[in-house]
Structure formats: C-alpha cells, structure tokens
Design a protein around this motif. Sequence first.
Motif, PDB file in Angstrom:
ATOM      1  N   LEU A   1      40.274  27.099  47.770  1.00  8.34           N
ATOM      2  CA  LEU A   1      39.404  28.253  47.578  1.00  8.34           C
ATOM      3  C   LEU A   1      38.986  28.287  46.117  1.00  8.34           C
ATOM      4  N   GLY A   2      37.697  28.144  45.866  1.00  4.42           N
ATOM      5  CA  GLY A   2      37.185  28.161  44.496  1.00  4.42           C
ATOM      6  C   GLY A   2      36.757  29.567  44.118  1.00  4.42           C
ATOM      7  N   LEU A   3      37.598  30.257  43.351  1.00  3.70           N
ATOM      8  CA  LEU A   3      37.319  31.635  42.958  1.00  3.70           C
ATOM      9  C   LEU A   3      37.909  31.848  41.567  1.00  3.70           C
ATOM     10  N   GLU A   4      37.069  32.263  40.610  1.00  2.00           N
ATOM     11  CA  GLU A   4      37.519  32.406  39.231  1.00  2.00           C
ATOM     12  C   GLU A   4      38.121  33.788  38.982  1.00  2.00           C
ATOM     13  N   LEU A   5      39.116  33.826  38.090  1.00  2.00           N
ATOM     14  CA  LEU A   5      39.790  35.067  37.713  1.00  2.00           C
ATOM     15  C   LEU A   5      39.629  35.274  36.211  1.00  2.00           C
ATOM     16  N   GLU A   6      39.291  36.498  35.809  1.00  2.00           N
ATOM     17  CA  GLU A   6      39.057  36.830  34.406  1.00  2.00           C
ATOM     18  C   GLU A   6      40.039  37.894  33.954  1.00  2.00           C
ATOM     19  N   ASP A   7      40.784  37.626  32.873  1.00  2.00           N
ATOM     20  CA  ASP A   7      41.759  38.607  32.397  1.00  2.00           C
ATOM     21  C   ASP A   7      41.094  39.617  31.481  1.00  2.00           C
ATOM     22  N   SER A   8      41.891  40.577  30.970  1.00  2.00           N
ATOM     23  CA  SER A   8      41.343  41.669  30.164  1.00  2.00           C
ATOM     24  C   SER A   8      40.783  41.204  28.836  1.00  2.00           C
TER      25      SER A   8
ATOM     26  N   ASN B   1      53.490  37.564  41.093  1.00  2.00           N
ATOM     27  CA  ASN B   1      54.553  38.256  41.818  1.00  2.00           C
ATOM     28  C   ASN B   1      53.875  38.941  42.991  1.00  2.00           C
ATOM     29  N   CYS B   2      53.954  38.315  44.149  1.00  2.00           N
ATOM     30  CA  CYS B   2      53.208  38.814  45.300  1.00  2.00           C
ATOM     31  C   CYS B   2      53.832  40.072  45.900  1.00  2.00           C
ATOM     32  N   ASP B   3      55.074  40.367  45.550  1.00  2.00           N
ATOM     33  CA  ASP B   3      55.699  41.601  46.029  1.00  2.00           C
ATOM     34  C   ASP B   3      55.125  42.820  45.321  1.00  2.00           C
ATOM     35  N   THR B   4      54.831  42.681  44.028  1.00  2.00           N
ATOM     36  CA  THR B   4      54.289  43.802  43.259  1.00  2.00           C
ATOM     37  C   THR B   4      52.775  43.738  43.109  1.00  2.00           C
ATOM     38  N   GLY B   5      52.168  42.612  43.488  1.00  2.00           N
ATOM     39  CA  GLY B   5      50.727  42.455  43.337  1.00  2.00           C
ATOM     40  C   GLY B   5      50.315  41.987  41.964  1.00  2.00           C
ATOM     41  N   THR B   6      51.282  41.560  41.161  1.00  2.00           N
ATOM     42  CA  THR B   6      50.966  41.061  39.825  1.00  2.00           C
ATOM     43  C   THR B   6      50.348  39.664  39.920  1.00  2.00           C
ATOM     44  N   ASP B   7      49.102  39.546  39.501  1.00  2.00           N
ATOM     45  CA  ASP B   7      48.384  38.266  39.507  1.00  2.00           C
ATOM     46  C   ASP B   7      48.440  37.590  40.876  1.00  2.00           C
ATOM     47  N   CYS B   8      48.486  38.380  41.929  1.00  2.00           N
ATOM     48  CA  CYS B   8      48.589  37.851  43.297  1.00  2.00           C
ATOM     49  C   CYS B   8      48.050  38.874  44.277  1.00  2.00           C
ATOM     50  N   ALA B   9      47.248  38.407  45.232  1.00  2.00           N
ATOM     51  CA  ALA B   9      46.731  39.275  46.293  1.00  2.00           C
ATOM     52  C   ALA B   9      46.744  38.509  47.601  1.00  2.00           C
ATOM     53  N   ALA B  10      46.957  39.219  48.698  1.00  2.00           N
ATOM     54  CA  ALA B  10      46.896  38.587  50.016  1.00  2.00           C
ATOM     55  C   ALA B  10      45.477  38.102  50.280  1.00  2.00           C
ATOM     56  N   LEU B  11      45.353  36.973  50.971  1.00  2.00           N
ATOM     57  CA  LEU B  11      44.016  36.464  51.306  1.00  2.00           C
ATOM     58  C   LEU B  11      43.237  37.471  52.134  1.00  2.00           C
TER      59      LEU B  11
ATOM     60  N   GLU C   1      42.082  43.392  39.403  1.00  2.00           N
ATOM     61  CA  GLU C   1      41.624  43.790  40.725  1.00  2.00           C
ATOM     62  C   GLU C   1      42.564  43.293  41.828  1.00  2.00           C
ATOM     63  N   LEU C   2      43.397  42.291  41.511  1.00  2.00           N
ATOM     64  CA  LEU C   2      44.293  41.750  42.525  1.00  2.00           C
ATOM     65  C   LEU C   2      45.366  42.740  42.953  1.00  2.00           C
ATOM     66  N   THR C   3      45.535  43.809  42.195  1.00  2.88           N
ATOM     67  CA  THR C   3      46.526  44.815  42.571  1.00  2.88           C
ATOM     68  C   THR C   3      46.030  45.713  43.704  1.00  2.88           C
ATOM     69  N   LYS C   4      44.741  45.651  44.015  1.00  2.43           N
ATOM     70  CA  LYS C   4      44.162  46.519  45.043  1.00  2.43           C
ATOM     71  C   LYS C   4      44.415  45.961  46.442  1.00  2.43           C
ATOM     72  N   ASP C   5      44.459  46.860  47.415  1.00  5.02           N
ATOM     73  CA  ASP C   5      44.627  46.436  48.802  1.00  5.02           C
ATOM     74  C   ASP C   5      43.407  45.652  49.286  1.00  5.02           C
ATOM     75  N   VAL C   6      42.223  46.014  48.776  1.00  6.04           N
ATOM     76  CA  VAL C   6      40.987  45.309  49.105  1.00  6.04           C
ATOM     77  C   VAL C   6      40.336  44.876  47.807  1.00  6.04           C
ATOM     78  N   VAL C   7      40.257  43.583  47.593  1.00  7.34           N
ATOM     79  CA  VAL C   7      39.673  43.047  46.362  1.00  7.34           C
ATOM     80  C   VAL C   7      38.161  42.925  46.498  1.00  7.34           C
ATOM     81  N   SER C   8      37.690  42.388  47.604  1.00 10.86           N
ATOM     82  CA  SER C   8      36.251  42.271  47.864  1.00 10.86           C
ATOM     83  C   SER C   8      35.976  42.835  49.258  1.00 10.86           C
ATOM     84  N   PRO C   9      35.422  44.056  49.325  1.00 14.45           N
ATOM     85  CA  PRO C   9      35.204  44.729  50.617  1.00 14.45           C
ATOM     86  C   PRO C   9      34.305  43.928  51.548  1.00 14.45           C
TER      87      PRO C   9
END
Length: 288
Positions: free
Chosen positions: A154-161, A192-202, A266-274
């Motif tokens: 999956l080619g998707l870029e991530l941008e930090d603060s 850390n996929c349990d807390t949503g840190t830098d990780c989101a469910a597909l 944005e990865l901490t949200k339940d929905v990253v891209s609606p």
Amino acid sequence: MRIRESVIGLLLIAPVPAVHAEMEPMSDQEMGDVTGQSMLALDVTESGEMDFTRYTMGLEADFQMNMEELAVGETTNGTDIAVNNLSFGHIARQSGQQFDGSNYDAGDIVPFIGRDPYLELADDKNGNVVGFRVGFTESRGTLSGNIGSLTGRLGLELEDSSGNVQQGQLLDGSGNATSQRATHYGLADSANCDTGTDCAALSAFETLEIGEYGGDGNPADFTNDFFISFQNQAVEWGTPGADGSVQADAGVFMNIPTAMRVELQELTKDVVSPRKRTEYIERDLGLF
C-alpha cells in the motif's frame, strides 16, 4: 475465491447499422495516409530465470462498481485479501472538484478509470506458468471498502508534525512490518496498534485514492502500478532490480499505489479517510 453480488455500471452503445461495401485494394498513397493502433498488443520479456508475456488491450474502461464481498487466497490460516463492500469509483456528494482535478455535479458518478488493461504471465525456464497478474497500464480513481486483511503493498505517505514525510508500511496487529495478511498501517519503528500510536487499522482507510500524488493542492495523476497477482512462488513483477519493480511472494498479492498523504496524528482516529458515497439507495450499510 469468493465474490458476491458484484454490480458494475456499464455504458451501453446502440448498434450501428450494417454497411455493405465492395472491398478494393488500397494504393500505397492511401495506405500512407492511414494511422492506427492494434486492439491487442503482445510483449515478451526475458528476465533472469523467468519469461514474462503481457497481453495489453488498447482501450479505456470508465466504471463504478460495487461488490459485497471479495475474498481471495483463503486457507485455514486466513485470507490473503479480504474486503467487504468493495467499490471502485464513487458518487459525488456535492458539486465541485474531485481529487482527479475535474468538476462534477452532486449525484454524478466519478468513475474509476483504467487505461490499457493487461494480463501478464510469468513462466519459468521449463515453460511452466508460475504466476499471472492483471492490471491497468494507467489508472486513477477511488477504491473503497472495509479491508480485513491485505497481502501486498500500500503506497500511502505519512507526514509528521514537523513536516517530515515518509512512506508508511503494512503492519500486523502487533505493529510489525509485514506484506502478508496485514491488518494495520503505520510506522513499524514506532507503532503501537493497541493505543493507535503511529498505527491504524486498515479498515480505518474506508476510501483510498488510487493514483500518483500530484503535490499539495494539485490533482492526482495516473499511476501505472495498480494490479493484483497470483503466483505459486515468489515473482518480481516489472523489470527486476529497476525502480517500479514489485516483489510478490507466493499467494495472492495486490499492489495499491495511492495519491494520498496523511498527517501522522490522524492515525489515532477511528476513521482516517471516510468512505465516499458509492450507492444511490441507502441500505443502512454506510454506503450512501
């Protein structure tokens, strides 16, 4: 493989009345005034221990398709690719510009565009077919669905603060990088996929914009890397060792390049891209 209730929007063209004419030979001058392109192209490439044969159709497909369930590569250990309510293309919710740079009215279909679709076979030196893939030479559009597992890339870029941009990775539920039956996406070094840190469910990426990133504020361009492949051993698709080649392990593999850049927080949200609207009739499935 399981595919259920697939619905595709098609453009029907009325038949053209038959024309009867006498065939006569063309002169060299007349032949020189005619240009054209074949409907089917055949290319054979030898690379390392494998030969690749590609059949390319010279056409463009613009479509919006809904599929209730896609499951391929099923074994007792899981499924390579599992997506519920899969859709290609979408319906504009309001008038204005879409990510492809074109303007649409509310209710218009924003199609998934695939140019020059192809089927490519990979043979070993004994002439045995060890894999094949199907894809488009150029494609752009939206892919929506509830992704349960994904084998591929999956080619998707991530941008930090701080404005730093990096390519994300497919992850397992523990935050480890994997290309096999991934369930999450983020940064393996800090996930850390349990807390949503830098990780989101597909499943949080309800709609993916297929294409090439065109820069902030610019429309997405077409990509030539969107495909799904099936192989009984590892195959390097494309020109091995070159930029753009893709290594696929045995099984089913899907390469999904996107034109998306997502802020890391944005990865901490339940929905990253609606999810985009993909149906005209509300069936209480969240597809309207």
